[in-house]
Design an enzyme around this catalytic site. Sequence first.
Site, PDB file in Angstrom:
ATOM      1  N   SER A 127       0.945  -1.166  -0.026  1.00 56.83           N
ATOM      2  CA  SER A 127       0.201  -0.071  -0.015  1.00 56.83           C
ATOM      3  C   SER A 127       0.814   1.209  -0.047  1.00 56.83           C
ATOM      4  CB  SER A 127      -0.858  -0.074   1.330  1.00 56.83           C
ATOM      5  OG  SER A 127      -1.303   1.231   1.332  1.00 56.83           O
ATOM      6  N   TYR A 153      -2.701  -0.840  11.022  1.00 54.96           N
ATOM      7  CA  TYR A 153      -2.975  -1.669   9.717  1.00 54.96           C
ATOM      8  C   TYR A 153      -1.692  -1.043   8.687  1.00 54.96           C
ATOM      9  CZ  TYR A 153      -4.219  -1.808   4.807  1.00 54.96           C
ATOM     10  OH  TYR A 153      -3.928  -2.131   3.267  1.00 54.96           O
ATOM     11  N   LYS A 157       1.346  -3.457   6.983  1.00 53.00           N
ATOM     12  CA  LYS A 157       2.072  -3.527   5.452  1.00 53.00           C
ATOM     13  C   LYS A 157       3.592  -3.192   5.573  1.00 53.00           C
ATOM     14  CE  LYS A 157      -1.476  -4.609   3.482  1.00 53.00           C
ATOM     15  NZ  LYS A 157      -1.612  -5.807   2.844  1.00 53.00           N
TER      16      LYS A 157
HETATM   17  P1  NAD Z   1     -10.868  -7.362   1.109  1.00 53.14           P
HETATM   18  O1  NAD Z   1     -11.019  -7.555   2.732  1.00 53.14           O
HETATM   19  O2  NAD Z   1     -12.040  -7.194   0.384  1.00 53.14           O
HETATM   20  O3  NAD Z   1     -10.103  -8.876   0.905  1.00 53.14           O
HETATM   21  C1  NAD Z   1      -9.059  -9.282   1.834  1.00 53.14           C
HETATM   22  C2  NAD Z   1      -9.553 -10.923   1.868  1.00 53.14           C
HETATM   23  O4  NAD Z   1      -8.734 -11.693   3.014  1.00 53.14           O
HETATM   24  C3  NAD Z   1     -11.073 -11.070   2.617  1.00 53.14           C
HETATM   25  O5  NAD Z   1     -11.816 -11.873   1.708  1.00 53.14           O
HETATM   26  C4  NAD Z   1     -10.816 -11.712   3.839  1.00 53.14           C
HETATM   27  O6  NAD Z   1     -11.895 -12.560   4.097  1.00 53.14           O
HETATM   28  C5  NAD Z   1      -9.648 -12.563   3.625  1.00 53.14           C
HETATM   29  N1  NAD Z   1      -8.705 -12.698   4.890  1.00 53.14           N
HETATM   30  C6  NAD Z   1      -8.485 -11.935   5.813  1.00 53.14           C
HETATM   31  N2  NAD Z   1      -7.634 -12.706   6.554  1.00 53.14           N
HETATM   32  C7  NAD Z   1      -7.284 -13.824   6.211  1.00 53.14           C
HETATM   33  C8  NAD Z   1      -6.827 -14.976   6.620  1.00 53.14           C
HETATM   34  N3  NAD Z   1      -6.051 -15.107   7.746  1.00 53.14           N
HETATM   35  N4  NAD Z   1      -6.717 -16.293   6.121  1.00 53.14           N
HETATM   36  C9  NAD Z   1      -7.498 -16.293   4.623  1.00 53.14           C
HETATM   37  N5  NAD Z   1      -8.218 -15.296   4.369  1.00 53.14           N
HETATM   38  C10 NAD Z   1      -8.117 -14.082   4.850  1.00 53.14           C
HETATM   39  O7  NAD Z   1      -9.829  -6.454   0.714  1.00 53.14           O
HETATM   40  P2  NAD Z   1      -9.222  -5.997  -0.416  1.00 53.14           P
HETATM   41  O8  NAD Z   1      -9.538  -4.250  -0.552  1.00 53.14           O
HETATM   42  O9  NAD Z   1      -9.649  -6.695  -1.542  1.00 53.14           O
HETATM   43  O10 NAD Z   1      -7.431  -5.566  -0.117  1.00 53.14           O
HETATM   44  C11 NAD Z   1      -6.729  -6.872  -0.491  1.00 53.14           C
HETATM   45  C12 NAD Z   1      -5.575  -6.584  -0.188  1.00 53.14           C
HETATM   46  O11 NAD Z   1      -4.963  -5.430  -0.480  1.00 53.14           O
HETATM   47  C13 NAD Z   1      -5.183  -6.524   1.480  1.00 53.14           C
HETATM   48  O12 NAD Z   1      -4.206  -7.015   1.861  1.00 53.14           O
HETATM   49  C14 NAD Z   1      -5.149  -5.006   1.711  1.00 53.14           C
HETATM   50  O13 NAD Z   1      -4.723  -4.642   2.804  1.00 53.14           O
HETATM   51  C15 NAD Z   1      -4.452  -4.639   0.522  1.00 53.14           C
HETATM   52  N6  NAD Z   1      -4.855  -3.047   0.077  1.00 53.14           N
HETATM   53  C16 NAD Z   1      -6.107  -2.732  -0.371  1.00 53.14           C
HETATM   54  C17 NAD Z   1      -6.188  -1.302  -0.565  1.00 53.14           C
HETATM   55  C18 NAD Z   1      -7.826  -0.835  -0.833  1.00 53.14           C
HETATM   56  O14 NAD Z   1      -7.625   0.293  -0.750  1.00 53.14           O
HETATM   57  N7  NAD Z   1      -8.797  -1.852  -0.782  1.00 53.14           N
HETATM   58  C19 NAD Z   1      -5.328  -0.689  -0.480  1.00 53.14           C
HETATM   59  C20 NAD Z   1      -3.894  -0.864  -0.566  1.00 53.14           C
HETATM   60  C21 NAD Z   1      -3.782  -2.268   0.070  1.00 53.14           C
END
Ligand code: NAD
Length: 349
Positions: A127, A153, A157
Site C-alpha cells: 500500500s 494496519y 503493511k
Molecule cells: P478485502 O477485505 O476485500 O479482501 C481481503 C480478503 O482476505 C477478505 O476476503 C478476507 O476474508 C480474507 N482474509 C483475511 N484474513 C485472512 C486469513 N487469515 N486467511 C484467509 N483469508 C483471509 O480487501 P481488499 O480491498 O480486497 O484488499 C486486498 C489486499 O490489498 C489487502 O491485503 C489490503 O490490505 C490490500 N490493500 C487494499 C487497499 C484498498 O484500498 N482496498 C489498498 C492498499 C492495499
Amino acid sequence: MVNKTILITGGAGYIGSHTAVELIQAGYKTVIVDNLYNASLGAVDAIGEITSTEPIFYKGDCTDSQFLKKVFTENKIDAVIHFAGYKAVGESVKKPLAYYKNNLDSTITLLEGMKEFGCTKFVFSSSATVYLDENVVKYNEKTTKTNRPFSPYGTTKLVQEYILQDTALGEEFESVGGLQVVSLRYFNPIGAHSSGNLGEDPNGIPNNLAPYITQVAVGKLDSLPIFGADYSTPDGTPLRDYIHVVDLAKGHLAGLDYVFKQSGKFFDPINLGAGKPVSVFEVIASFEKAVGQKIPYKIVERRAGDLPEFFADCAKAKEVLGFETKLDLDSMTADSWHWQKTHPNGFSK
Ligand code: NAD
Ligand code: UDP
C-alpha cells in the site's frame, strides 16, 4: 492456456476476486483461498459466472499451516498472490493485536508453506501507506518510507514488506533457488467489474469514499461526510490517486509475468496507481454523472491522519511491468454505481 497455477489468498475479497477473474480469463489456473472473514461465497460464484468456470476454492485461514499444507499438497502452486489480511484502518487502531497477528502471521505461515513446497514466486498486496515524506506528494518507489504509519494496519503493511524483503535476501530459500517477491503498492482502488456482478461489499458503514457515496446514492445512507474542505488544494478537498480495480487486477498479471522472469534473491516494490491526483469534489461530480442525481454531502471536521495530497509516480510500473492504467474516473464511478444499484445489499440476497 498458461501452464501455471496461481494461489490467490484473500481471493474472495474485493481486489482478489477481480484479480481471479483477470487471471482465469488470461488462461491461468487459479486456486482461491479465503477464510470469508470479510467476503462471501457469492464472490466466488460471481467469479465462476463471469469466467464460465468452476473456481477452485478452499475456505480456510492463511495462519493455519496444516490448512496451507493441504492446499499445497493438492495443487502444484507456481506462484502466490497474497491479498489475505485485515484492511480497516480505523478498526486496526482499536484492535491492533488482531491486526498484527492476522496480517503478519498469515504472511509468515504462507512463506513457510511456500518454502516447504519449493514455491518461490510471491506477489504482495502492499500500500501507499508505507510512504511518508511531508515534502513529497508524488511518491516514487524511493520516496522515504515512514517508520510509523498512521495506523497499526499501515504498520502491518510496512512490516510485511520488511519480512518479505529480508526473507528474499536471506538464506532460508536458498535450498529452493531463492525467493522472488514483487510488492505492489496500491494507491486508491475503486470501481467494480463491468458485468455489475462483482464489486466492493464492505461490512457495516463504509470507511472509504467510493462505497460511502454509492450507499448514499442507493439510499442506505443519508449524506456523505466530507472530511474537510479547507486543505491547501485547488478545491479545498484532499487529492488522491484513484485506480480502477480492474486495472489494478491487470497490474497483478503484469506483476506475475515480471516475477516469473526473476531468479535467485529478489525483492522489488512497484507502485500501482493511475498517477493523477483527483479531489473529493471531483469524485462526487463523477458519481453524480453516473447516478444522474445529486449526492447530498456535509462538510465536517478533517479526519485524523488524512494528508492533503498524494499520488503515484507510475514510471517504474511502466518501465519494468509495461503497465499503464486504461480506465478513467468516469469508468470507475459508473462501474461502482452499476454494481451498487444492482446489488444494494452486496452479495447477500
Ligand atoms: P478485502 O477485505 O476485500 O479482501 C481481503 C480478503 O482476505 C477478505 O476476503 C478476507 O476474508 C480474507 N482474509 C483475511 N484474513 C485472512 C486469513 N487469515 N486467511 C484467509 N483469508 C483471509 O480487501 P481488499 O480491498 O480486497 O484488499 C486486498 C489486499 O490489498 C489487502 O491485503 C489490503 O490490505 C490490500 N490493500 C487494499 C487497499 C484498498 O484500498 N482496498 C489498498 C492498499 C492495499
Ligand atoms: N473521504 C471523505 N468522506 C468519507 C470517506 C473519505 O471525505 O466518508 C475522503 C478522505 O478524507 C480522503 C478521500 O476521501 O481525502 C479518500 O479517502 P479513503 O478513505 O477512501 O482513502 P484513503 O486515501 O484515506 O486511503
